[in-house]
Design a protein around this motif. Sequence first.
Motif, PDB file in Angstrom:
ATOM      1  N   MET A 283     -34.798  58.837 -20.079  1.00 43.85           N
ATOM      2  CA  MET A 283     -35.459  58.990 -21.382  1.00 43.85           C
ATOM      3  C   MET A 283     -34.425  58.942 -22.503  1.00 43.85           C
ATOM      4  O   MET A 283     -34.634  58.319 -23.546  1.00 43.85           O
ATOM      5  N   ARG A 284     -33.304  59.612 -22.267  1.00 42.97           N
ATOM      6  CA  ARG A 284     -32.276  59.630 -23.303  1.00 42.97           C
ATOM      7  C   ARG A 284     -31.772  58.213 -23.585  1.00 42.97           C
ATOM      8  O   ARG A 284     -31.668  57.789 -24.745  1.00 42.97           O
ATOM      9  N   MET A 285     -31.487  57.476 -22.516  1.00 42.84           N
ATOM     10  CA  MET A 285     -31.011  56.103 -22.703  1.00 42.84           C
ATOM     11  C   MET A 285     -32.096  55.230 -23.327  1.00 42.84           C
ATOM     12  O   MET A 285     -31.818  54.377 -24.173  1.00 42.84           O
TER      13      MET A 285
ATOM     14  N   ALA B  48     -42.060  49.194 -21.584  1.00 44.51           N
ATOM     15  CA  ALA B  48     -42.268  49.268 -20.135  1.00 44.51           C
ATOM     16  C   ALA B  48     -43.422  48.382 -19.703  1.00 44.51           C
ATOM     17  O   ALA B  48     -43.438  47.862 -18.580  1.00 44.51           O
ATOM     18  N   GLU B  49     -44.382  48.204 -20.586  1.00 48.25           N
ATOM     19  CA  GLU B  49     -45.509  47.337 -20.248  1.00 48.25           C
ATOM     20  C   GLU B  49     -45.046  45.894 -20.054  1.00 48.25           C
ATOM     21  O   GLU B  49     -45.645  45.144 -19.283  1.00 48.25           O
ATOM     22  N   HIS B  50     -43.997  45.517 -20.721  1.00 44.66           N
ATOM     23  CA  HIS B  50     -43.445  44.173 -20.502  1.00 44.66           C
ATOM     24  C   HIS B  50     -42.931  44.032 -19.075  1.00 44.66           C
ATOM     25  O   HIS B  50     -42.991  42.955 -18.493  1.00 44.66           O
ATOM     26  N   PHE B  51     -42.433  45.117 -18.548  1.00 34.63           N
ATOM     27  CA  PHE B  51     -41.992  45.096 -17.149  1.00 34.63           C
ATOM     28  C   PHE B  51     -43.180  44.899 -16.225  1.00 34.63           C
ATOM     29  O   PHE B  51     -43.168  44.076 -15.320  1.00 34.63           O
ATOM     30  N   VAL B  52     -44.176  45.709 -16.487  1.00 37.58           N
ATOM     31  CA  VAL B  52     -45.357  45.656 -15.630  1.00 37.58           C
ATOM     32  C   VAL B  52     -45.945  44.251 -15.657  1.00 37.58           C
ATOM     33  O   VAL B  52     -46.353  43.704 -14.639  1.00 37.58           O
ATOM     34  N   ASP B  53     -45.925  43.653 -16.835  1.00 40.29           N
ATOM     35  CA  ASP B  53     -46.475  42.309 -16.976  1.00 40.29           C
ATOM     36  C   ASP B  53     -45.490  41.228 -16.530  1.00 40.29           C
ATOM     37  O   ASP B  53     -45.827  40.051 -16.534  1.00 40.29           O
ATOM     38  N   GLY B  54     -44.265  41.624 -16.198  1.00 38.01           N
ATOM     39  CA  GLY B  54     -43.244  40.634 -15.845  1.00 38.01           C
ATOM     40  C   GLY B  54     -42.842  39.777 -17.028  1.00 38.01           C
ATOM     41  O   GLY B  54     -42.358  38.654 -16.883  1.00 38.01           O
ATOM     42  N   ASP B  55     -43.049  40.312 -18.222  1.00 36.06           N
ATOM     43  CA  ASP B  55     -42.834  39.538 -19.441  1.00 36.06           C
ATOM     44  C   ASP B  55     -41.405  39.750 -19.965  1.00 36.06           C
ATOM     45  O   ASP B  55     -41.172  40.361 -20.985  1.00 36.06           O
ATOM     46  N   ILE B  56     -40.449  39.242 -19.206  1.00 37.09           N
ATOM     47  CA  ILE B  56     -39.039  39.411 -19.564  1.00 37.09           C
ATOM     48  C   ILE B  56     -38.419  38.031 -19.709  1.00 37.09           C
ATOM     49  O   ILE B  56     -38.677  37.141 -18.904  1.00 37.09           O
TER      50      ILE B  56
ATOM     51  N   ARG C  50     -34.971  52.373 -13.683  1.00 35.95           N
ATOM     52  CA  ARG C  50     -36.229  51.824 -14.196  1.00 35.95           C
ATOM     53  C   ARG C  50     -37.414  52.537 -13.569  1.00 35.95           C
ATOM     54  O   ARG C  50     -38.370  52.897 -14.269  1.00 35.95           O
ATOM     55  N   HIS C  51     -37.304  52.764 -12.270  1.00 34.08           N
ATOM     56  CA  HIS C  51     -38.412  53.446 -11.595  1.00 34.08           C
ATOM     57  C   HIS C  51     -38.588  54.852 -12.152  1.00 34.08           C
ATOM     58  O   HIS C  51     -39.720  55.327 -12.327  1.00 34.08           O
ATOM     59  N   ALA C  52     -37.485  55.518 -12.424  1.00 34.20           N
ATOM     60  CA  ALA C  52     -37.585  56.877 -12.963  1.00 34.20           C
ATOM     61  C   ALA C  52     -38.282  56.870 -14.318  1.00 34.20           C
ATOM     62  O   ALA C  52     -39.110  57.751 -14.614  1.00 34.20           O
ATOM     63  N   LEU C  53     -37.961  55.862 -15.126  1.00 35.71           N
ATOM     64  CA  LEU C  53     -38.622  55.769 -16.427  1.00 35.71           C
ATOM     65  C   LEU C  53     -40.111  55.471 -16.257  1.00 35.71           C
ATOM     66  O   LEU C  53     -40.973  56.083 -16.919  1.00 35.71           O
ATOM     67  N   MET C  54     -40.416  54.564 -15.339  1.00 34.79           N
ATOM     68  CA  MET C  54     -41.822  54.224 -15.111  1.00 34.79           C
ATOM     69  C   MET C  54     -42.606  55.431 -14.608  1.00 34.79           C
ATOM     70  O   MET C  54     -43.773  55.616 -14.956  1.00 34.79           O
ATOM     71  N   THR C  55     -41.943  56.235 -13.804  1.00 37.11           N
ATOM     72  CA  THR C  55     -42.607  57.443 -13.308  1.00 37.11           C
ATOM     73  C   THR C  55     -42.981  58.356 -14.467  1.00 37.11           C
ATOM     74  O   THR C  55     -44.091  58.908 -14.520  1.00 37.11           O
ATOM     75  N   GLN C  56     -42.061  58.503 -15.399  1.00 41.37           N
ATOM     76  CA  GLN C  56     -42.350  59.337 -16.578  1.00 41.37           C
ATOM     77  C   GLN C  56     -43.530  58.769 -17.359  1.00 41.37           C
ATOM     78  O   GLN C  56     -44.391  59.508 -17.848  1.00 41.37           O
ATOM     79  N   ILE C  57     -43.558  57.448 -17.466  1.00 36.11           N
ATOM     80  CA  ILE C  57     -44.642  56.803 -18.222  1.00 36.11           C
ATOM     81  C   ILE C  57     -45.974  57.011 -17.513  1.00 36.11           C
ATOM     82  O   ILE C  57     -46.984  57.367 -18.131  1.00 36.11           O
TER      83      ILE C  57
END
Lengths: 941, 89
Positions: free
Chosen positions: B13-15, B70-78, B48-55
């Motif tokens: 979260m800090r990062m 993070a939604e861009h990750f879920v969508d693979g929109d990178i 990344r997984h830790a951040l997604m878990t928080q979300i």
Amino acid sequence: MSILVEPDFGTPPVDAPLGAEATVTIDGREVTVPAGTSVMRAAKEAGIDIPKLCATDSLKSFGSCRLCLVEVEGGRGTPASCTTPCADGMVVSTQTETVRDLRRNVMELYLSDHPGNCAGCARGNCEMQALAVTTGVAEVRYGREGANHLDDATDASNPYFDYDPAACIVCSRCVRACSEVQGTFALTVSGRGFESRITPGNTNFRESECVSCGACVQACPTDALAEKSLVSLGMPSRTVLTTCAYCGVGCSFKAEVQGTGPATRVVRMVPWKDGGANEGHSCVKGRFAYGYAAHADRQLEPMVRDSIDDDWQVVSWKEAIERIATGFRAIQDQHGVGAIGGISSSRCTNEEVYVVQKMVRAAFGNNNVDTCARVCHSPTGYGLNHTFGTSAGTQDFASIEQTDVMLLIGANPTDAHPVFGSRMKRRLREGAQIIVADPRRIDLVRSPHVAAAHHLPVRPGTNVAFINAMCHAIVDEGLHDVAFLRDRCEDVEIFLDFIRGAENSPEATEAETGIPAAELRAAARLYASGGNAAIYYGLGVTEHSQGSTMVMGLANLAMLTGNIGREGVGVNPLRGQNNVQGSCDMGSFPHELPGYRHVSRPEVREIYESLWKVTIQPTPGLRIPNMFDSAIGGSFLGLYVQGEDIAQSDPNTQHVEAALRAMELVVVQDLFLNETARFAHVFLPGTSFLEKDGTFTNAERRLNRVRPVMPSLVGKDEWQVVCEIATAMGYPMTYADPAAIMDEIAATTPTFAGVSFARLDAEGSMQWPVNDAAPNGTPTMHVGQFVRGLGRLTPTVYVPTTEQTTRRFPLLLTTGRILTQYNVGAQTRRTPNSMWHPEDVLEIHPADAHVRGIATGDVVEMASRVGSTSLTALVSDRMQPGVVYTTFHHPVTGANVVTTDNSDWATNCPEYKVTAVEVTVSTQARRAAYEHETADLGASV
Amino acid sequence: MTSGHAPHETPEMRMGHDLVRAFQHLPRERAAEEIATHIAKFWEPRMRHALMTQIRRGNTDLHPLLVRSAEHFVDGDIDRAEVAEPSGG
């Protein structure tokens, strides 16, 4: 190699316009030289030695000793050859009866006041006896009964060299070396005539302004200034050319030694005149502070223990390596492949670093490799790659000879990069100007013969606001280089729209940065219109929460004014350690393979996968702070640390120690049982630079050879140990020698394609890229076009750090390095250098000290949000109000006890340079701790 | 002003919030893309997984921009080309 004696041409080479030459005949030999070359130098180039005492080719000609007299056909008298320039058609005689008589007379006078039993002459370290023979002086007619200086007392106060005035001939070479080469002006000639004596002011050498760079010792033609080691050990018998292992200047040295094999003893380190980085100069660390390599604290055998509370047990290499392999594999079996990792060191060679990242990627099977550049120059890599397309400085050091205006920010070269600092001072004496942006009034603001055009006391944490204001002022006043921006850059209009914003004006940022708007505008005008402008910077730029943004801001400034892509300009990071550049180049970052190629690129992984016969993970690994966080979180349990004392050098010590305690297997490879070793389960002894075989890459991208002066004191080379760990883990790694490692680097990394030990040995050094496009290397980058094509201008929005002062913590702490100590002090504290800097002190402005009742010498407590420590106060108007400063060379200081977890948004480089603190008079007895530390270091300190 | 990192923030979260501060001057979607690309380029998968878990847990302390990225990750929109660019650091 036997002793390498470099030729001395008597006077420096002349930088004449192309084709401007003079052909002269000297003693019947015709020689053509650049116009303006001295007769003395021309003679030497023709193979003719003219006797001399006051002349040496590192100094301007002086013409005082009257030994180098010659006769010129058609000329009058007997001019000094050192001060006489060659004229086309000149015919010179160096050995007529007239000049021989004159020389004999002069030499007799010198010898009449020179010890008859000169120890230096006996050793071969004094030119007098040889000159007496050369000039034909068999006896001194004047006797030695008259007035003389033969009983003058020796000044032995300096720990590294003695001054024996009895042997001094007052030729002034030392005085001129101190002023012309070093730029300190500590030495002078006092008195007149017979009373003339060399003096470091009205005191002894140790107490004087002398910085112990050794230039005077090197220049002395007699034994008057001589290394103590030379006196105690005698003359060396052979030379090994190698590279200093302190700062990122990367000075080349002649290690002059006695004996061979394990019996090798270093007599002295003499800077090499052909060294591309230092050109014959040195500082107190490289020249003299090498004794740590043989210090009794060196740990020479592997050791293990089950728990960090147990005592160490000495074991064989085999047992230590098996324990590491077994332990790491057990952790991976239980917690996954990513549960272990490694940290490479900027103190080690490229070859040693390369094998560490290979061990992690091939044997560990992950990308959890990082390097100590994480905590210093990682933002340089990010910022310069983003803007220019390559992660390195743009110039060679010699470029500064073409510089008219220097912008120095966040660096203190006269302390941290002293040899380059001397070069800067020399250029300033020649007429260049300097703008210094620094919270402190460093020496390059004002010192003998140096006066900065502008000192901009930028408040810690506000660099980006400052650099934006510089760019704003330049655009506002129409001083930007429109043609350069049009032809060489992209995103120009986006940037110009951004930078024109009123919030970036010097007037708007003044309150934040503390820099008066008018002063900043004047500095911007000078940078933009003063000729060739070059930026030099250090950790005062990178170690901020916006470190990467600030590097991009510096790149913006250079591009905005067209100050990039030729000699004399550029953006130049002054690297902190000897091989920061190289350790980054070698693939030490967890997201990049060697040559800064992202692990997600299949075509790059394929290069290594086919060669190494493994699969490389396509996702980034953990950075150092991520390793610590993951250790505390329970998913990272094994760490190999090469030559970095993370428990002392990384921020928020409590957090680092908690992470290390949480790990199951910590392996430390180092020279000494450092602070990190307190948390280690296996200690592997490392090798000093005197034992290494490989290459370092300095701040200029210059690859220098590091050659073994002596065999490894621990029985193995560090690259071998890493290979054995990998092999024991089931991934065979072997190389015949370090040259073979470099061959693999060259075969797999395009920027190093043309590098080999054989070529480096032949060329002396080379600056990468070295490839088909640049077979001899690249002193200046981005000529014609940037590596990435067009230079990228980037809107660098200022985001204030979250580390702000409050009523409870009203001061900002910033940190730095001092001349005689180096980083965490592991090496320099184990040398006599500590007599100049026995403890870290806290510099505080008189106003801040007054309101707190603090006087110089008081022990004060410094507290931040995360911890507190105590130091001795030094009240100094070098500081600006509201800012305090300390160094971090002594463990007892624990400077990182107070630094926070804040880091650069892009790279996680810690924000060492901004910590909100309060300082109070301490009630704790810190003295006891200090005395304990110095006692630990023993008699060598 | 006080130090901006909340004591209960996880390292991720800090990062992540550091990235928010660095990019929030951009238009929202552009900022979210930049943050997502940076995370794809530099963060180890478990972070990344830790951040997604928080979300996924609906942590209300997360900045909305970080959640959007993070939604861009879920969508693979990178932007993979940008991820592969040389970066140093």
